[in-house]
Design a protein around this motif. Structure first.
Motif, PDB file in Angstrom:
ATOM      1  N   ILE A   1      14.708 -10.520  30.082  1.00 58.48           N
ATOM      2  CA  ILE A   1      13.873 -11.681  29.771  1.00 58.48           C
ATOM      3  C   ILE A   1      14.297 -12.240  28.416  1.00 58.48           C
ATOM      4  O   ILE A   1      14.502 -11.495  27.458  1.00 58.48           O
ATOM      5  N   GLU A   2      14.414 -13.544  28.333  1.00 64.42           N
ATOM      6  CA  GLU A   2      14.884 -14.175  27.105  1.00 64.42           C
ATOM      7  C   GLU A   2      13.761 -14.215  26.057  1.00 64.42           C
ATOM      8  O   GLU A   2      12.752 -14.887  26.249  1.00 64.42           O
ATOM      9  N   THR A   3      13.965 -13.491  24.958  1.00 59.25           N
ATOM     10  CA  THR A   3      12.979 -13.435  23.884  1.00 59.25           C
ATOM     11  C   THR A   3      13.682 -13.623  22.530  1.00 59.25           C
ATOM     12  O   THR A   3      13.685 -12.714  21.691  1.00 59.25           O
ATOM     13  N   PRO A   4      14.268 -14.782  22.292  1.00 55.07           N
ATOM     14  CA  PRO A   4      15.061 -14.975  21.066  1.00 55.07           C
ATOM     15  C   PRO A   4      14.260 -14.857  19.778  1.00 55.07           C
ATOM     16  O   PRO A   4      14.794 -14.435  18.748  1.00 55.07           O
ATOM     17  N   VAL A   5      12.988 -15.235  19.805  1.00 52.44           N
ATOM     18  CA  VAL A   5      12.181 -15.173  18.586  1.00 52.44           C
ATOM     19  C   VAL A   5      11.921 -13.727  18.191  1.00 52.44           C
ATOM     20  O   VAL A   5      12.129 -13.319  17.038  1.00 52.44           O
ATOM     21  N   LEU A   6      11.491 -12.929  19.155  1.00 51.78           N
ATOM     22  CA  LEU A   6      11.251 -11.517  18.870  1.00 51.78           C
ATOM     23  C   LEU A   6      12.565 -10.806  18.558  1.00 51.78           C
ATOM     24  O   LEU A   6      12.607  -9.899  17.722  1.00 51.78           O
TER      25      LEU A   6
ATOM     26  N   ASP B   1      -0.244 -21.341  25.171  1.00 54.73           N
ATOM     27  CA  ASP B   1      -0.015 -22.455  24.256  1.00 54.73           C
ATOM     28  C   ASP B   1      -1.265 -22.743  23.421  1.00 54.73           C
ATOM     29  O   ASP B   1      -1.176 -22.996  22.213  1.00 54.73           O
ATOM     30  N   ALA B   2      -2.432 -22.705  24.062  1.00 57.81           N
ATOM     31  CA  ALA B   2      -3.680 -23.015  23.363  1.00 57.81           C
ATOM     32  C   ALA B   2      -3.994 -21.971  22.292  1.00 57.81           C
ATOM     33  O   ALA B   2      -4.470 -22.316  21.200  1.00 57.81           O
ATOM     34  N   VAL B   3      -3.740 -20.708  22.600  1.00 56.93           N
ATOM     35  CA  VAL B   3      -3.940 -19.652  21.604  1.00 56.93           C
ATOM     36  C   VAL B   3      -3.041 -19.903  20.397  1.00 56.93           C
ATOM     37  O   VAL B   3      -3.454 -19.722  19.236  1.00 56.93           O
ATOM     38  N   THR B   4      -1.815 -20.340  20.648  1.00 52.76           N
ATOM     39  CA  THR B   4      -0.899 -20.664  19.554  1.00 52.76           C
ATOM     40  C   THR B   4      -1.369 -21.887  18.780  1.00 52.76           C
ATOM     41  O   THR B   4      -1.338 -21.906  17.540  1.00 52.76           O
TER      42      THR B   4
ATOM     43  N   ASP C   1       9.114 -22.849  33.802  1.00 52.37           N
ATOM     44  CA  ASP C   1       9.424 -21.521  33.262  1.00 52.37           C
ATOM     45  C   ASP C   1       9.692 -20.526  34.384  1.00 52.37           C
ATOM     46  O   ASP C   1      10.582 -19.672  34.268  1.00 52.37           O
ATOM     47  N   ILE C   2       8.937 -20.646  35.480  1.00 54.66           N
ATOM     48  CA  ILE C   2       9.177 -19.768  36.631  1.00 54.66           C
ATOM     49  C   ILE C   2      10.555 -20.036  37.222  1.00 54.66           C
ATOM     50  O   ILE C   2      11.285 -19.102  37.584  1.00 54.66           O
ATOM     51  N   ALA C   3      10.919 -21.321  37.297  1.00 51.49           N
ATOM     52  CA  ALA C   3      12.209 -21.690  37.897  1.00 51.49           C
ATOM     53  C   ALA C   3      13.377 -21.041  37.172  1.00 51.49           C
ATOM     54  O   ALA C   3      14.407 -20.723  37.779  1.00 51.49           O
ATOM     55  N   LYS C   4      13.228 -20.820  35.903  1.00 54.02           N
ATOM     56  CA  LYS C   4      14.274 -20.211  35.089  1.00 54.02           C
ATOM     57  C   LYS C   4      14.637 -18.812  35.583  1.00 54.02           C
ATOM     58  O   LYS C   4      15.769 -18.357  35.452  1.00 54.02           O
ATOM     59  N   TYR C   5      13.649 -18.119  36.191  1.00 55.74           N
ATOM     60  CA  TYR C   5      13.847 -16.734  36.632  1.00 55.74           C
ATOM     61  C   TYR C   5      13.759 -16.574  38.153  1.00 55.74           C
ATOM     62  O   TYR C   5      13.717 -15.453  38.661  1.00 55.74           O
ATOM     63  N   ALA C   6      13.728 -17.708  38.857  1.00 51.20           N
ATOM     64  CA  ALA C   6      13.469 -17.680  40.300  1.00 51.20           C
ATOM     65  C   ALA C   6      14.460 -16.827  41.073  1.00 51.20           C
ATOM     66  O   ALA C   6      14.109 -16.202  42.082  1.00 51.20           O
TER      67      ALA C   6
ATOM     68  N   MET D   1       5.522 -16.803  25.997  1.00 51.94           N
ATOM     69  CA  MET D   1       4.876 -16.196  24.835  1.00 51.94           C
ATOM     70  C   MET D   1       5.834 -16.162  23.646  1.00 51.94           C
ATOM     71  O   MET D   1       5.467 -16.496  22.515  1.00 51.94           O
ATOM     72  N   ASP D   2       7.072 -15.767  23.902  1.00 54.59           N
ATOM     73  CA  ASP D   2       8.070 -15.720  22.834  1.00 54.59           C
ATOM     74  C   ASP D   2       8.295 -17.109  22.244  1.00 54.59           C
ATOM     75  O   ASP D   2       8.365 -17.271  21.018  1.00 54.59           O
ATOM     76  N   ALA D   3       8.408 -18.110  23.092  1.00 56.01           N
ATOM     77  CA  ALA D   3       8.628 -19.475  22.613  1.00 56.01           C
ATOM     78  C   ALA D   3       7.458 -19.959  21.764  1.00 56.01           C
ATOM     79  O   ALA D   3       7.649 -20.626  20.729  1.00 56.01           O
ATOM     80  N   GLN D   4       6.244 -19.629  22.175  1.00 56.78           N
ATOM     81  CA  GLN D   4       5.061 -20.034  21.408  1.00 56.78           C
ATOM     82  C   GLN D   4       4.992 -19.299  20.078  1.00 56.78           C
ATOM     83  O   GLN D   4       4.619 -19.875  19.053  1.00 56.78           O
ATOM     84  N   LEU D   5       5.362 -18.045  20.082  1.00 56.52           N
ATOM     85  CA  LEU D   5       5.432 -17.304  18.823  1.00 56.52           C
ATOM     86  C   LEU D   5       6.426 -17.960  17.877  1.00 56.52           C
ATOM     87  O   LEU D   5       6.235 -17.977  16.652  1.00 56.52           O
ATOM     88  N   GLY D   6       7.468 -18.547  18.446  1.00 52.80           N
ATOM     89  CA  GLY D   6       8.438 -19.262  17.628  1.00 52.80           C
ATOM     90  C   GLY D   6       7.822 -20.402  16.846  1.00 52.80           C
ATOM     91  O   GLY D   6       8.243 -20.702  15.717  1.00 52.80           O
TER      92      GLY D   6
END
Length: 541
Positions: free
Chosen positions: A47-52, A182-185, A222-227, A302-307
């Motif tokens: 899974i792509e998590t560049p921020v973490l 997104d809203a939590v962020t 986002d789902i399509a990215k991993y379909a 989640m990772d993108a939002q953390l970014g």
């Protein structure tokens, strides 16, 4: 009277106090929900998590960071620095068993991080999931709250998340634009903006994402990215992840992959072992592949939002002196069989085919990922959330603090640590005083990382499953089952039970667990936890 000297003295005192406040780090604790040990790409996942990954590269990865095996208990442990039974949350918030360790609500005797840091000048905020049983986190040491008081239920429903205190108004979103992560962020960023209105005061933000807890919900793009990513199945994925983990140094080169784990259904009327992927029908494989694709999309999002939060810290000049800790509340969730559930948490499963696959993960749906993928998420360990074998209690840990960490950037640390350490860590780095009536069992994580720690003993219990970690030894047992003993210097995957070889070691560690259980409101263990997914214990004396 020498006025110039007096004014100079006052000026020095004020300058000293201001400098001291400025030197105190901000503190950002980030908690994912049901994230597996190997899901992040910096822990071997795909899974792509560049921020973490970036935080790990600039900080430290912890490969033996422990939780309590379940959401409510881990959140209680994180925020109070106590083993969860000690503060009333030995199980969940859904029921009160009338016993100190199982009240279903955090004890008023406990102090949260917010309550401890307040007198030291910190402003404290929560965005995300509370789940400690009380109706208003702003009465537990936090100025502002946005999120859910209970478990994650819906990601596309703005009404599931609330704003507190009661006179506050949550952000409004156009129809179709709301997504909980997104809203939590968004609200976390609002709280940071609010904190900067008082630049002389440091802040503590507890960012408790719901993702990737069920229901499996994610934006379609986002789902399509991993379909197509998971059509190879969980057996292949476990092999791929373990190979990457070895290459990274997350696990030793001789680490063996555990056999596929067992499962038990809702109500414990059936048990089994996760099947071989290739033995499943094509329709079933497509359904399951889509479930995991949605799970991956939730982690990615989640990772993108953390970014966005990290970018905000950098823009404000706060990144270098903000202590950031990331982990998860437990291992990946198996509930309740290899195929996952639908509609609600139950034994109900729908086999999605053809056009139904494209609707999975959309508003109005409700799916879980199931035990086969959870087993892969927890590679290479045994079991999952609910249990205290490594798959249930070992989470990825990342610590980042450029101004405070002395260890080499990108270091991988294998010393055991625990979620109970996060409050003592906050106390140590903030200079706060702890005046609580309950002694703290944890340690300062930064001190341990910078200067090394002493050997320690850690304890676990959830739903009758129990464990002790003492140095390289772990004693562990399933509910109503005999103790198993493992030597983690060669066997962290818990494959070679040494309990009959070292019975004296079993006795010593069991005695330690019994003493801990008595002192922390764990024992006697309840015969009936009052939840539909577990059978009452009819074998107890």
């Amino acid at each position: 009277m020498n006025l110039p000297l007096t004014f100079f003295t006052i000026w020095c005192v004020v300058l000293s106090a201001t400098t001291h406040a400025a030197d105190k780090p901000n503190i950002l604790y980030i908690l994912a929900d049901d994230l597996g040990f190997s899901d992040l790409s910096c822990f071997g996942g795909e899974i792509e998590t560049p921020v973490l990954n970036s935080l790990a590269k600039g900080g430290v990865r912890l490969t033996q960071f422990y939780n309590t095996g379940r959401c409510c208990p881990s959140r209680a442990a994180l925020l109070t620095g106590q083993y969860p039974h000690r503060v009333g949350l030995g199980h969940m918030t859904t029921n009160d068993l009338g016993r100190p360790g199982y009240r279903g609500v955090v004890s008023p005797e406990a102090q949260t991080i917010g309550q401890v840091l307040g007198p030291a000048g910190y402003r404290s905020f929560i965005s995300g999931k509370w789940h400690l049983g009380t109706p208003d986190p702003t009465k537990n040491g936090f100025e502002e709250f946005y999120g859910t008081l209970v478990s994650a239920k819906r990601f596309f429903d703005a009404d599931h998340l609330i704003r507190l205190p009661e006179d506050r108004v949550a952000r409004q979103y156009p129809e179709g634009d709301f997504y909980a992560t997104d809203a939590v962020t968004d609200h976390a960023l609002d709280f940071l903006k609010l904190a900067r209105e008082t630049p002389d005061q440091p802040w503590f933000l507890y960012l408790a994402y719901h993702a990737p807890h069920f229901p499996l919900h994610a934006p379609k793009k986002d789902i399509a990215k991993y379909a197509e990513r998971y059509h190879g199945g969980w057996d292949q994925l476990r092999d791929e992840r373990l190979e990457r983990m070895k290459n990274m140094g997350i696990v030793t080169a001789d680490t063996k992959l555990t056999p596929r784990s067992t499962w038990q259904n809702y109500g414990e009327t059936k048990t089994g072992t996760n099947p071989t992927w290739d033995d499943l029908s094509e329709d079933r494989r497509l359904d399951l592949s889509r479930r995991m694709a949605i799970f991956a999309a939730m982690v990615d999002r989640m990772d993108a939002q953390l970014g966005r939060v990290i970018d905000d810290l950098k823009a404000a000049g706060e990144f270098e002196n903000t202590l950031i800790v990331f982990t998860s509340d437990n291992g990946a969730c198996f509930e309740w069989d290899p195929f996952g559930f639908d509609i609600k948490s139950s034994n109900e499963n729908i086999l999605h085919t053809r056009d139904m696959l494209d609707e999975m993960g959309a508003p109005g749906t409700f799916h879980s990922v199931g035990s086969g993928w959870a087993n892969a998420s927890n590679t290479p360990w045994r079991m999952y959330k609910h249990f205290v074998h490594e798959g249930g209690i070992a989470s990825p840990g990342i610590v980042h603090w450029p101004d405070g960490l002395k260890v080499k950037n990108g270091a991988i640390v294998h010393d055991p640590s625990h979620i109970i350490d996060l409050l003592p860590t906050a106390i140590a780095v903030s200079g706060a005083e702890y005046n609580g009536t309950l002694s703290l069992p944890g340690v300062d994580l930064i001190e341990q990382l910078n200067n090394g720690g002493t050997e320690r003993t850690l304890f676990f219990e959830h739903q009758g499953h129990r464990a002790v970690r003492e140095g390289n030894w772990k004693l562990v047992a399933f509910d109503n089952k005999p103790w198993e003993l493992y030597d983690f210097s060669v066997d962290r995957t818990e494959l070679n039970d040494l309990s009959t070889t070292y019975p004296e070691k079993v006795e010593i560690m069991e005695t330690a667990w019994d003493k801990w259980g008595e002192e922390n409101n764990v024992t006697p263990l309840p015969d009936d936890l009052g939840v539909g997914y577990l059978k009452p214990n009819t074998t107890a004396e």
